[in-house]
Design a protein around this motif. Structure first.
Motif, PDB file in Angstrom:
ATOM      1  N   GLU A   1       0.856  -1.313   0.229  1.00 39.80           N
ATOM      2  CA  GLU A   1      -0.128   0.073   0.031  1.00 39.80           C
ATOM      3  C   GLU A   1       0.826   1.408   0.164  1.00 39.80           C
ATOM      4  OE1 GLU A   1      -3.192   0.392  -0.298  1.00 39.80           O
ATOM      5  OE2 GLU A   1      -4.131  -1.484  -0.076  1.00 39.80           O
ATOM      6  N   GLY A   2       1.969   1.179   0.789  1.00 43.40           N
ATOM      7  CA  GLY A   2       2.733   2.421   0.463  1.00 43.40           C
ATOM      8  C   GLY A   2       3.253   2.584  -0.732  1.00 43.40           C
TER       9      GLY A   2
ATOM     10  N   ALA B   1       3.574  -9.183  -1.935  1.00 45.59           N
ATOM     11  CA  ALA B   1       2.362  -8.513  -2.293  1.00 45.59           C
ATOM     12  C   ALA B   1       2.597  -7.072  -2.992  1.00 45.59           C
ATOM     13  CB  ALA B   1       1.772  -8.027  -0.979  1.00 45.59           C
ATOM     14  N   SER B   2       3.685  -6.466  -2.809  1.00 46.10           N
ATOM     15  CA  SER B   2       4.040  -5.262  -3.669  1.00 46.10           C
ATOM     16  C   SER B   2       4.038  -5.387  -5.115  1.00 46.10           C
ATOM     17  CB  SER B   2       5.131  -4.514  -3.066  1.00 46.10           C
ATOM     18  OG  SER B   2       6.256  -5.351  -3.163  1.00 46.10           O
ATOM     19  N   TYR B   3       4.537  -6.790  -5.388  1.00 39.58           N
ATOM     20  CA  TYR B   3       4.612  -6.913  -6.780  1.00 39.58           C
ATOM     21  C   TYR B   3       3.433  -6.966  -7.587  1.00 39.58           C
ATOM     22  CZ  TYR B   3       5.698  -9.538 -11.017  1.00 39.58           C
ATOM     23  OH  TYR B   3       5.577 -10.022 -12.520  1.00 39.58           O
ATOM     24  N   TYR B   4       2.478  -7.806  -7.010  1.00 39.45           N
ATOM     25  CA  TYR B   4       1.120  -7.781  -7.468  1.00 39.45           C
ATOM     26  C   TYR B   4       0.292  -6.698  -7.528  1.00 39.45           C
ATOM     27  CZ  TYR B   4       2.227 -12.886  -7.082  1.00 39.45           C
ATOM     28  OH  TYR B   4       2.975 -14.009  -7.321  1.00 39.45           O
TER      29      TYR B   4
ATOM     30  N   GLY C   1       1.781  -4.067  -8.024  1.00 42.22           N
ATOM     31  CA  GLY C   1       2.390  -3.131  -9.033  1.00 42.22           C
ATOM     32  C   GLY C   1       1.914  -3.496 -10.473  1.00 42.22           C
ATOM     33  N   LYS C   2       1.320  -4.521 -10.520  1.00 41.02           N
ATOM     34  CA  LYS C   2       0.715  -4.890 -11.911  1.00 41.02           C
ATOM     35  C   LYS C   2      -0.484  -3.918 -12.081  1.00 41.02           C
ATOM     36  CE  LYS C   2       1.655  -9.699 -12.331  1.00 41.02           C
ATOM     37  NZ  LYS C   2       1.182 -11.137 -12.628  1.00 41.02           N
ATOM     38  N   THR C   3      -0.781  -3.196 -11.276  1.00 41.00           N
ATOM     39  CA  THR C   3      -2.034  -2.105 -11.404  1.00 41.00           C
ATOM     40  C   THR C   3      -1.405  -0.856 -11.192  1.00 41.00           C
ATOM     41  OG1 THR C   3      -3.822  -3.530 -10.433  1.00 41.00           O
ATOM     42  CG2 THR C   3      -4.016  -1.325 -10.467  1.00 41.00           C
ATOM     43  N   PHE C   4      -0.270  -0.451 -10.309  1.00 35.04           N
ATOM     44  CA  PHE C   4      -0.036   0.604 -10.299  1.00 35.04           C
ATOM     45  C   PHE C   4       1.052   1.009 -11.163  1.00 35.04           C
ATOM     46  CE2 PHE C   4       2.622  -0.960  -6.263  1.00 35.04           C
ATOM     47  CZ  PHE C   4       3.766  -0.633  -6.714  1.00 35.04           C
TER      48      PHE C   4
ATOM     49  N   ASP D   1      -7.041   3.450   7.322  1.00 33.48           N
ATOM     50  CA  ASP D   1      -6.123   2.655   7.532  1.00 33.48           C
ATOM     51  C   ASP D   1      -6.515   1.457   8.029  1.00 33.48           C
ATOM     52  OD1 ASP D   1      -4.234   4.366   6.340  1.00 33.48           O
ATOM     53  OD2 ASP D   1      -3.173   5.097   8.548  1.00 33.48           O
ATOM     54  N   PRO D   2      -5.582   0.227   7.575  1.00 31.43           N
ATOM     55  CA  PRO D   2      -6.093  -1.283   7.995  1.00 31.43           C
ATOM     56  C   PRO D   2      -6.280  -1.185   9.686  1.00 31.43           C
ATOM     57  CG  PRO D   2      -4.434  -1.138   6.700  1.00 31.43           C
ATOM     58  CD  PRO D   2      -4.363   0.229   6.712  1.00 31.43           C
TER      59      PRO D   2
END
Length: 882
Positions: free
Chosen positions: A629-630, A673-676, A678-681, A792-793
């Motif tokens: 998320e960051g 998680a950040s990689y997945y 990243g497929k959007t951002f 936030d979570p």
């Protein structure tokens, strides 16, 4: 002849045996350890069971003895016939790590002192018919730095400034100290007659859709005077058809001689080697230009240069070649500052990450690892990788894959976070040849976009001087500001150069000024306080507010070349390398995985966003979610500033060992998680929501494509818990309390456009902001769905969810459904196997929503379905049949 093995390996105490005894052809080395090259000592000992894995537990500390020994390699090769009068035989080492002496048939033929250089030795006179013996001695590094002056600054260890070796081997803030040694590059024996090519340089001077002009230069060396030679140039398309050609006269046998040259050459025909150089322009009609994969096809021609003496082919050069122009633009059309890459006249928004060596044991990294990481980068919509200065000038396979897959490369020279002794003549001669070797090796690569002088040295010299850590001169400055640009002007004049990263200062601000050049944002995570003026003492803010990723929104950099935050490695990667009973949150073994200088930063980041984890499961989930998320928060902000910001390169893509770090893909090639996310951002078309608690929801579309987008963007507000009945809205009635709004979108090519805004209260319609998910989707053009939470979570009211899991082993799919009436946050699939590819992972499911994930292993390995684990942040783990 490739001399890959078998080789023999053995260690001795320094001075234990006379070198000529260990290099002697008749030495009995039957009881030495067998190995192959390229490799390294650690990998060989590990393969033979002589050391435990240095990545397991604290075993790297048990391997420190290796760096204190003298290591010897030996091999033999067969020569069918001695070289003739017009022949030369050369022994080539593409990588020796680091201080080495080379022997052939018992004769010491030369030495090496630089891991980054290619060493070529003429062995014509000492080879013999039949069996020949090669021996290579590697000195422990301490022999070569213990008596040297210690410079004031060198991050992590003071020994490395004098040693031309990968800095990360001495330890960094994401990896341990593992000081490797050995033959880390290929070794070959080259036999030629009459002459050889010593250099080929090809550069695209101009390229339009109608015509490209390519300048090709070649240099040759003849083994005897009065040798006439020509070079035949050909450019071939992908089908092998010739599209352009030329012939260069390289050596003229009738070249006029001056003074006593004629008599000398007649008396000593082998004494004077004749050198020649020539160049020509090739014109290609209707060229297929090389593009990054997101803008077009990375089309590659083949450049072929054949050296001929008479009708005899004596040498040949072949390499894929992409026709493209590339510039670094430092000024916008309106005169404002810029830092943007212009490819074939088109501005590229650089999306990607920083690359570190894929293993601490650099010589043993398999080509499949390179292919896998770059494939993942492309699938993650990355179009640029920065090869970081503390590693190596990468292996050929890295650049081959980037050429082939359409990924630009920002290439640092190997100077990172230290002062370097540019006052020493021998050191500078060594560095000069290192630069020449690597520029000549890489300059014909279509993917190579930029040379950069160093990592963070100009910036940190000012900071550390202001802080009192450095009181003397900027040693090393002449390397980046004189030596390198001078050599590039001669060897690679058509490619941009940038002296450091970050670099650029305006109006008294320091080199990390967002208004000039590129920028490293280490306010997030490291807590650096900005803005900062040159000469001002640096400050750190170790607080929740000081390290939070919400600070990204205050960053209006022209180009963001480093930024990021930690996340746990995946479960399999950690469990494989942590002793039983120690895979717990707060254990000494888990702490050992984290090499950062202050572990408080990660705790503070999670404390402000997810809350502090209570166990290892929460740590893996919370750190993964915070990083994902960051990065989403920061990169979407940068991309919304597309008119100003031209690139976002995450620190870092990959790992060199199984640790906790900033990487998006862990050591076992398992994405986080950040990689997945990243497929959007990183997608060329981004739907983005800009929002802060209590403020309006601003809806954006970012279009990196060359086409105008026309359609609508739908904003859907979903309750996190399934509701009955219907809700009336201004735009119609939706079941289950769902509200929906539509916005018209007409987005020009290569633009970021704010479509409109919604007041938070209007979007919520009575629901609490802690109880909803906002979804952006598109109609009329293609863009991935993007989802947001308005709080936030740690503030969300997220009840326990239930997961229904259906496995189809034959189809290699897993279908996961949020079946219990509540949304499932951060659904993750796990298998105890490295390298597994998941079509999606770490995703959210709305109540009743299903997602099918396809799994495969790139090497075709069977998947351990019985050990499948599926869980979520708010759902108990589903376990396969165990």
């Amino acid at each position: 002849m490739i001399l890959s093995g078998p080789w023999k390996l053995q260690h001795f105490e320094v001075g234990e045996k006379p070198p000529l005894e260990l290099a002697a052809p008749g030495l009995d080395d039957r009881f030495w350890v067998e190995t192959h090259v390229p490799s390294d000592v650690h990998s060989t000992l590990l393969a033979r069971g002589l050391i435990d894995s240095p990545y397991y537990g604290h075993n790297d500390a048990k391997c420190r003895w290796i760096e204190r020994k003298e290591w010897w390699y030996r091999t033999t090769f067969e020569l069918e016939a001695l070289p003739g009068e017009t022949e030369r035989i050369e022994l080539v080492f593409e990588g020796l790590d680091t201080y080495a002496s080379v022997f052939v048939n018992g004769h010491e033929i030369g030495s090496a002192s630089n891991m980054f250089r290619c060493y070529t030795f003429d062995v014509t006179r000492i080879v013999r018919e039949g069996r020949n013996t090669i021996a290579v001695r590697f000195d422990p590094l301490y022999l070569h730095h213990r008596d040297k002056e210690q410079l004031e600054w060198s991050s992590y260890t003071k020994e490395r400034p004098w040693i031309r070796k990968a800095a990360m081997n001495f330890g960094w803030d994401w990896g341990p100290r593992i000081v490797t040694t050995g033959i880390w590059g290929p070794v070959r024996l080259e036999r030629r007659r009459l002459a050889k090519l010593t250099s080929v340089y090809a550069a695209t001077i101009s390229a339009t859709a109608e015509e490209a002009v390519i300048q090709i230069s070649a240099e040759v060396e003849a083994y005897r005077s009065r040798t006439a030679a020509v070079a035949a140039l050909r450019l071939l398309d992908a089908e092998g058809g010739e599209v352009a050609s030329a012939t260069l006269s390289m050596l003229d046998a009738e070249q006029p001689l001056i003074g006593g040259q004629a008599a000398l050459r007649q008396a000593f025909p082998n004494a004077i080697r004749t050198k020649g150089a020539a160049s020509a322009e090739l014109r290609v009609a209707n060229p297929r230009r090389w593009w990054t994969h997101d803008l077009g096809e990375p089309y590659l021609y083949t450049l072929e240069v054949t050296l001929l003496v008479g009708d005899e082919e004596v040498d040949r050069y072949e390499q894929p070649f992409g026709i493209r122009t590339l510039e670094l633009s430092l000024e916008q059309p309106d005169g404002s500052p810029s830092f943007a890459f212009i490819l074939n006249g088109i501005k590229v928004y650089a999306k990607g990450a920083n690359w570190i060596p894929a293993d601490h044991l650099i010589g043993s990294i398999p080509e499949s690892t390179y292919r896998g990481l770059i494939e993942l980068a492309v699938e993650g919509h990355m179009n640029m990788l920065r090869v970081w200065a503390g590693g190596i000038y990468e292996k050929e396979i890295f650049y081959e894959e980037c050429d082939r897959r359409g990924v630009l490369v920002w290439q640092d020279f190997a100077f990172a976070n230290a002062l370097f002794p540019d006052f020493n003549h021998d050191f500078m001669d060594n560095v000069r040849q290192e630069i020449i070797d690597n520029v000549k090796r890489l300059r014909n690569r279509a993917s190579l976009a930029l040379w950069c002088g160093n990592n963070e040295i100009d910036w940190l010299y000012d900071m550390k001087s202001a802080g009192g850590e450095i009181t003397g001169d900027f040693y090393g400055e002449s390397i980046y500001h004189e030596l390198i640009p001078g050599l590039l002007a001669e060897l690679d004049p058509y490619r941009p150069y940038w002296p450091s990263s970050p670099y650029g200062a305006q109006d008294g601000y320091d080199a990390n000024d967002p208004n000039q050049g590129d920028r490293h944002n280490w306010q997030v995570w490291h807590g650096s306080v900005y803005p900062r003026m040159q000469g001002e003492k640096p400050l750190l803010d170790y607080s929740i507010q000081g390290v939070t990723f919400k600070n990204f929104k205050q960053d209006f950099a022209l180009f963001s070349s480093e930024f990021g935050m930690h996340a746990s490695a995946n479960r399999y990667t950690l469990e494989k390398n942590i002793p039983e009973g120690q895979f717990t949150w707060g254990s000494a073994e888990m702490a050992y995985r984290n090499k950062d200088t202050n572990h408080r930063k990660g705790i503070l980041l999670m404390e402000g966003y997810t809350g502090i984890p209570r166990d290892i499961e929460e740590y893996m989930n919370f750190s993964m979610l915070t990083q994902a998320e960051g990065l989403k928060y920061g990169i979407e902000h940068y991309r919304r500033q597309r008119h100003r910001n031209s690139g976002a390169l995450v620190w870092q893509l990959n790992d060199s060992w199984p640790g906790t770090s900033w990487s998006m893909i862990d050591y076992e090639l398992l994405p986080k998680a950040s990689y997945y996310y990243g497929k959007t951002f990183f997608h060329p078309v981004l739907l983005s929501l800009e929002h802060e608690p209590g403020e309006p929801l601003h809806v954006w579309v970012v279009n990196d494509t060359l086409e105008q987008l026309e359609g609508t963007v739908i904003v859907t507000v979903h309750p996190l818990v399934q509701q009955g009945g219907a809700a009336k809205t201004a735009e119609g009635t939706r079941d289950g309390g769902i509200r929906q709004f539509t916005l018209t979108a007409v987005v020009p090519p290569q633009a970021a456009l704010r479509l409109g805004r919604l007041e938070e209260a209007e979007a919520l319609a009575g629901l609490a902001p802690e109880e909803v998910l906002v979804e952006l989707s598109a109609a009329g053009f293609s863009a991935p769905v993007n989802r947001y939470y308005l709080r936030d979570p740690k503030e969300l009211r997220l009840p326990a969810a239930e997961l229904d899991v259906q496995v189809d082993e034959a189809d290699q799919t897993v279908t996961v459904t949020a079946s219990g009436g509540a949304a499932a946050r951060l659904v993750k699939l796990e298998l105890p196997l490295g390298g597994v590819r998941y079509s999606d992972n770490y995703f959210d499911l709305l109540p009743g929503e299903s997602r099918t994930v396809r799994l495969r292993h790139p090497d075709g390995l069977p998947l351990p379905w019985a050990a499948l684990r599926v869980g979520a942040l708010n759902a108990a783990a589903w376990l396969g049949k165990r």
